[in-house]
Design a protein around this motif. Structure first.
Motif, mmCIF file in Angstrom:
data_model
loop_
_atom_site.group_PDB
_atom_site.id
_atom_site.type_symbol
_atom_site.label_atom_id
_atom_site.label_comp_id
_atom_site.label_asym_id
_atom_site.label_seq_id
_atom_site.Cartn_x
_atom_site.Cartn_y
_atom_site.Cartn_z
ATOM 1 N N ILE A 183 25.421 43.599 42.664
ATOM 2 C CA ILE A 183 25.724 42.430 41.876
ATOM 3 C C ILE A 183 26.343 42.480 40.253
ATOM 4 N N ARG A 184 25.508 43.200 39.644
ATOM 5 C CA ARG A 184 25.918 43.487 38.182
ATOM 6 C C ARG A 184 27.380 44.098 38.026
ATOM 7 N N SER A 185 27.492 45.287 38.819
ATOM 8 C CA SER A 185 28.719 45.980 38.911
ATOM 9 C C SER A 185 29.768 44.846 39.245
ATOM 10 N N LYS A 186 29.768 44.082 40.158
ATOM 11 C CA LYS A 186 30.769 43.281 40.395
ATOM 12 C C LYS A 186 31.238 41.931 39.272
ATOM 13 N N GLN A 187 30.068 41.949 38.659
ATOM 14 C CA GLN A 187 30.163 40.636 37.592
ATOM 15 C C GLN A 187 31.054 41.505 36.526
ATOM 16 N N ARG A 188 30.743 42.692 36.092
ATOM 17 C CA ARG A 188 31.293 43.511 35.007
ATOM 18 C C ARG A 188 32.925 43.612 35.506
ATOM 19 N N GLU A 189 33.323 43.507 36.636
ATOM 20 C CA GLU A 189 34.762 43.580 37.293
ATOM 21 C C GLU A 189 35.383 42.364 37.535
ATOM 22 N N GLY A 190 34.354 40.959 37.266
ATOM 23 C CA GLY A 190 34.829 39.724 37.544
ATOM 24 C C GLY A 190 35.106 39.491 39.076
ATOM 25 N N LYS A 191 34.422 40.193 39.820
ATOM 26 C CA LYS A 191 34.634 39.981 41.227
ATOM 27 C C LYS A 191 33.359 39.331 42.068
ATOM 28 N N GLN A 192 33.721 38.807 42.971
ATOM 29 C CA GLN A 192 32.520 38.438 43.934
ATOM 30 C C GLN A 192 31.692 39.846 44.629
ATOM 31 N N ALA A 193 30.350 39.424 44.715
ATOM 32 C CA ALA A 193 29.817 40.364 45.442
ATOM 33 C C ALA A 193 29.220 39.510 46.981
ATOM 34 N N VAL A 194 29.837 40.285 47.908
ATOM 35 C CA VAL A 194 29.760 39.746 49.312
ATOM 36 C C VAL A 194 28.653 40.339 49.980
ATOM 37 N N LEU A 195 27.478 39.596 50.188
ATOM 38 C CA LEU A 195 26.300 40.454 50.919
ATOM 39 C C LEU A 195 26.192 39.766 52.262
ATOM 40 N N GLY A 196 25.847 40.595 53.146
ATOM 41 C CA GLY A 196 25.446 40.344 54.429
ATOM 42 C C GLY A 196 23.741 40.180 54.324
ATOM 43 N N LEU A 197 23.194 39.306 54.928
ATOM 44 C CA LEU A 197 21.830 39.202 54.571
ATOM 45 C C LEU A 197 21.060 39.133 55.752
#
Length: 657
Positions: free
Chosen positions: A57-71
């Motif tokens: 989640i944090r790495s995607k935030q740094r890239e300005g992208k969404q983190a898409v999770l399958g839960l």
């Protein structure tokens, strides 16, 4: 095919992306075909998975992208979600950039139902973090049957539009299902309506108040949908998952175990605890995969394994047997097979005793229990009101017959395991009895009348009222008292502890609390036992047995410096689900055919748990059948190893606190 079990990062052996504290057990080479991290317990394993998700989640935030999770839902990911919530509250982890897609949902299912996965996810995660409302998706259990196919296509399209799953979290069913992809599911399957296997429904029946009320269908993401994720992490806890985990990791890729399809994924990981890993080769026979320290425990494990694998009694094992089965190092260290065989055989022989409280006036050098004091105070902790008789009924009876002062601490009321019709019958009896004989007790009448009215109109999704739970608890208390009378201890030696963590009215319990531990401490201090028996059944690490064991262990740790605790031994028994491995057993109490029958009759005192109990699970046998087959199985193992043949045995491991 073999794989390295861990990808290490740096000289300290830390797993890349995972915290070092409570890290996984390391092994150089394994038989597993998927990278596998084995942790000592589910808590540390869950924490590791949560930290990987947080880093994504944090790495995607740094890239300005969404983190898409399958839960996923179920008991396995609960601790993961709890850790993510903690990081959100204490470390500022934001979910503003998270988009999530859940694996599955029962069908049909209203989103506000107690059993709904929509509700589960909101209560466990979504309502506790800052994820935008429109960013989380769970299959809709309310769509019309003729609309399910189109809904499934749209669900897949939403995942694709989001850029595909960056991370897919999985649990595993007892039959190997992932999501609700049951055995027989094809590797190219996509989101669809699925008929649930009977074993899956049986495992879920505790959430629905019995098998007849459990849904027969579910909407699930398909195997291909899961395999399309960039990263897949499967979690499993407890020894009940051990056989299917072994098959998925070490067996062939087959539709009969859908989790085995993960062998084809380039970035999959299994995260499991020691109990779930117990059937893996590196755990069951570690000398086959790496060098080991041949201490006494490992020697017993290896020799009993070899004897059972070759179907040869221990005393008939030869040097060639050891050499041909990866145990030449043991021969080099310990001498010829004859000497090793005699040593291990004698150790096993010395575990067998008909005197679980110690034999008075006897040499106890090679006995598992002390001879003194001749008459001990014994405290049996029973998580549910029938675990004492089911799991150690023969030993219970022996202790009483041999003159020990035996007490039983019934840790929980066991009220959720009483069927509604049984409680209604009980309530009607009390109301009719009071009416017949003109007994005037307005408060008592109100309790039973209100309970009867509620039960007659109870909906499947409703939680029992306090009055109903009280009646169900009374039923189980009465059965426990009947067992105590049958075995021969006075009723005042039965202690009903009603630990608060259990009293939620649902299968999901509260975490172990200070009040629970204090109740256990108070009883131990009151009895001042020389022997404590506690349930060491860890088949479900989130289950009642595990919480009750944690309470006993914490209480003992706090009391261990007391004078009376200096002479107190703690013995752990197993429940009706599994037995200690043969090399672990430190005390085995044999039973004759007559004693087996008496134990069965004691179990029969728990009438509410006979003839189709509420939480039968995947095992259709009644509890007395499970217990007898397990006890006979233990005796058969001893016999196969070349020791005396007994009708049945109950087994124990000593916890040295």
């Amino acid at each position: 095919m073999t794989t390295e079990s861990l990808v290490l990062n740096g000289s300290d052996g830390q797993v890349a992306g995972y915290p070092p504290a409570g890290g996984p057990i390391q092994s150089a080479i394994t038989y597993e075909k998927i990278p596998t991290h084995i942790y000592a317990d589910a808590k540390n394993a869950s924490r590791a998975v949560a930290h990987e998700i947080a880093e994504l989640i944090r790495s995607k935030q740094r890239e300005g992208k969404q983190a898409v999770l399958g839960l996923a839902t179920g008991s396995s990911p609960k601790t993961v979600y709890a850790e993510l919530v903690r990081m959100h509250r204490e470390e500022g982890l934001s979910f503003q950039n998270v988009v999530s897609f859940n694996l599955d949902e029962y069908y049909p299912m209203e989103p506000d139902s107690v059993q709904s996965y929509w509700r589960f996810m909101r209560e466990q995660l979504f309502d506790l973090v800052d994820i935008p409302t429109g960013n989380y998706h769970v299959p809709d259990g309310t769509v019309r049957t003729d609309e399910v196919a189109e809904f499934s296509k749209q669900y897949e399209a939403k995942i694709e539009a989001a850029g595909g799953l960056d991370f897919q979290l999985l649990g595993i069913g007892g039959n190997g299902h992932i999501g609700f992809n049951e055995p027989g599911s094809l590797i190219n399957s996509h989101t669809r309506l699925m008929m649930l296997d009977n074993s899956t429904r049986a495992a879920a029946s505790s959430d629905f108040g019995g098998l007849p009320k459990t849904p027969r269908k579910a909407i699930t993401m398909g195997v291909a949908s899961i395999l399309n994720a960039k990263r897949v992490v499967l979690m499993a806890w407890g020894e009940r998952k051990a056989p299917v985990i072994q098959e998925a990791l070490e067996g062939v890729v087959t539709e009969l175990n859908p989790a085995s399809y993960l062998q084809t994924h380039p970035n999959a990981l299994f995260v499991i605890d020691e109990a779930a890993a117990s059937q893996l080769t590196r755990m069951k026979a570690p000398w086959l995969v790496d060098s080991v320290v041949w201490d006494n425990s490992m020697k017993k494990k290896a020799v009993t394994y070899l004897s059972l694998a070759l179907n040869k009694p221990i005393l008939k094992l030869t040097d060639r047997d050891y050499n041909d089965n990866g145990m030449s190092d043991l021969l080099a260290l310990s001498g010829q097979a004859y000497d090793i065989n005699i040593d291990v055989f004698n150790q096993l022989q010395h575990t067998i005793t008909g005197w679980p409280g110690g034999k008075p006036n006897a040499d106890d050098t090679n006995r598992p229990e002390r001879a003194k004091p001749a008459h001990k105070r014994c405290l049996i902790f029973s998580p549910h009101p029938d675990d004492d008789i089911i799991s150690m009924g023969g030993t219970f009876q022996r202790l009483v017959d041999q003159g020990h002062d035996v007490h039983v601490g019934y840790q929980t009321s066991g009220n959720i395991a009483v069927a509604d019709d049984e409680a209604l019958r009980f309530a009607d009896f009390v109301v009719d009895f009071n009416s017949k004989f003109g007994i005037d007790s307005p408060e008592a009448s109100r309790i039973f009348e209100d309970a009867a009215e509620f039960l007659r109109d109870k909906k499947d999704s409703e939680v029992d009222t306090p009055e109903v739970r009280y009646i169900k608890g009374l039923i189980r208390m009465g059965e426990a008292k009947a067992t105590c009378r049958f075995v021969g201890i006075p009723i005042e030696n039965a202690h009903f502890m009603n630990m608060p963590f259990y009293e939620t009215g649902t299968v999901a319990k509260k975490p172990l609390g200070e009040a629970d531990v204090q109740i256990v401490m108070d009883l131990i201090e009151e009895i001042k036992p020389q022997q404590i028996y506690a349930a060491g059944d860890l088949a479900d690490p989130h289950g009642t047995h595990k919480v009750c064991l944690d309470a006993v262990m914490e209480a003992v740790r706090r009391l261990k410096d007391k004078d009376f605790m200096q002479d107190c031994w703690v013995w752990l028994y197993r429940g009706a689900w599994a037995e200690w491995d043969i090399h672990e057993i430190e005390m085995a109490v044999p039973m004759s055919p007559d004693q087996v029958m008496k134990k069965r009759l004691g179990i029969f005192k728990h009438q509410s748990q006979k003839d189709g109990v509420v939480y039968q699970g995947t095992d259709a046998r009644e509890f007395w059948q499970r217990a007898e087959e397990r006890n006979r199985g233990t005796a058969a193992l001893y016999n196969r190893l070349g020791l005396a043949e007994y009708e049945a045995m109950e087994a124990y491991v000593r916890w040295k606190y």
